[in-house]
Design an enzyme around this catalytic site. Structure first.
Site: not given
Length: 389
Positions: A72, A200, A292, A296, A384
């Site tokens: 991704h 998200y 979550p 991480k 991220y």
């Protein structure tokens, strides 16, 4: 029996540590309370940072990850009907890889068995003795027979409910904890993902996440009350609520189907300091829990493993104990940065029960700043994909 490092816990953290130590010529025994099949039945997230992938390569177990993992290069963030994409590769030069934790664990078990390394399953009543001395040992029982493992060091990779953290006296450890006032209701379905990358979403109704395990297996989540139970939610009710929280174009193309797993996970943050006591070292969930949001947990366990295996390798190769003496200090620097990111990202997207109108406006402004400011997007992307060890 005698070994150099006794590893408590046969999940991904313990197995990765064992494999890396094996590659350095260090003997380690893995002690696991459950069976291999039980460990592999656990459904967990699988967004892997670059650092985790590199550790798998270093451990010699990355072939299947590279073959089947979904690379991704960014993620999509939606809020109140609008959405934007953060391009990880453009901003940092690095992607993430979606590869289920179950598959990571399977690869590590296969490598361990192929190398003929010792794994003690169905270990009951595990206890750590003499961790604050120069001669620690671990005891456990199986089918009524008592076992003792003498070792130089103990690595506690047995999760939040394990014995390792509890072995450190309360007088010698401090725990920092935050409990969030909501949970995540998640389902797994044999349906194609709604998008090729994660989405998200923040909405007036609460948070939602669109994720996947592979091209035909999707994982979806919605924010829910802590008082909810999975049986309170029919599949139809879940899909309906999920669609309400997503942009219309996403909801319209979503393929729904029966759930094959449904569960609710509470959100919490917890950090134990220090992460070592004498010759006992804590790794992964034994030392810290993160929400979550941002995936991480598994990656932070890998960060711990990086510092611990490097310290142990240096000790056995040269006798230099600096790496193991500074393990907690080095690991905690990464832990608190990851805790900060997970806390911030959770606050950005979730609807808290006590939010005043001003708080809602600040949340909207924060999302808009992330959408419109490249420097903020770069900071988000760097966190991220994973900060360097």
């Amino acid at each position: 029996m005698r070994t150099q490092v006794a590893i408590i816990g046969g999940g991904p953290a313990g197995l990765l540590l064992g494999q890396l130590l094996h590659r350095c010529g260090i003997d380690a025994v893995v002690i696991e309370r459950k069976t291999r099949d039980h460990v592999l039945s656990r459904i967990r997230a699988g967004v892997l940072e670059t650092g985790f992938v590199r550790l798998m390569e270093e451990a010699g177990v990355a072939d299947r990850l590279h073959e089947r993992g979904l690379v991704h290069h960014g993620t999509r963030i939606a809020a109140h009907g609008r959405s934007f994409r953060v391009d990880f590769s453009d901003l940092t030069g690095m992607p993430v890889v979606v590869y289920g934790q179950t598959e990571v664990t399977r690869d590590l078990y296969d490598a361990r068995e192929a190398a003929g390394l010792a794994t003690e399953f169905r270990a009951e009543g595990v206890a750590i003795h003499g961790a604050d001395t120069g001669n620690p040992h671990v005891t456990f029982s199986r089918d009524g027979t008592e076992f003792r493992v003498d070792c130089d060091f103990v690595a506690g990779c047995d999760g939040f409910h394990g014995i390792s953290r509890q072995t450190i006296p309360l007088s010698a450890r401090t725990e920092y904890e935050k409990t969030y006032p909501f949970g995540w209701l998640g389902i797994l379905s044999r349906t194609p993902p709604v998008d090729h990358e994660l989405i998200y979403a923040a909405s007036d109704r609460g948070f939602a996440l669109c994720s996947m395990r592979n091209a035909n297996l999707s994982r979806y989540y919605i924010q829910c009350a802590l008082s909810d139970h999975p049986e309170d939610w029919s599949d139809a009710a879940f899909w309906d609520e999920l669609k309400r929280r997503l942009p219309e174009d996403v909801a319209d193309r979503m393929v729904t189907g029966p759930s094959i797993e449904k569960s609710i996970a509470p959100l919490r943050s917890l950090v134990t300091e220090p992460m070592q006591w004498g010759r006992l070292f804590l790794c992964g969930d034994a030392a810290h829990i993160v929400p979550p949001t941002g995936a991480k947990g598994l990656n932070l366990a890998a960060s711990d493993v990086h510092y611990l295996h490097r310290g142990l390798a240096r000790f056995y190769e040269t006798g230099d104990a600096e790496g193991i003496d500074r393990y907690s200090e080095q690991a905690l620097l990464q832990v608190w940065k990851a805790e900060r990111f997970s806390w911030w990202f959770s606050g950005l997207l979730h609807r808290y029960p006590d939010m005043a109108p001003f708080d809602l406006k600040m949340q909207q402004a924060e999302i808009a700043f992330l959408r419109d400011n490249r420097a903020q997007q770069r900071a988000f992307a760097e966190n991220y994909v994973g900060l360097p060890y």
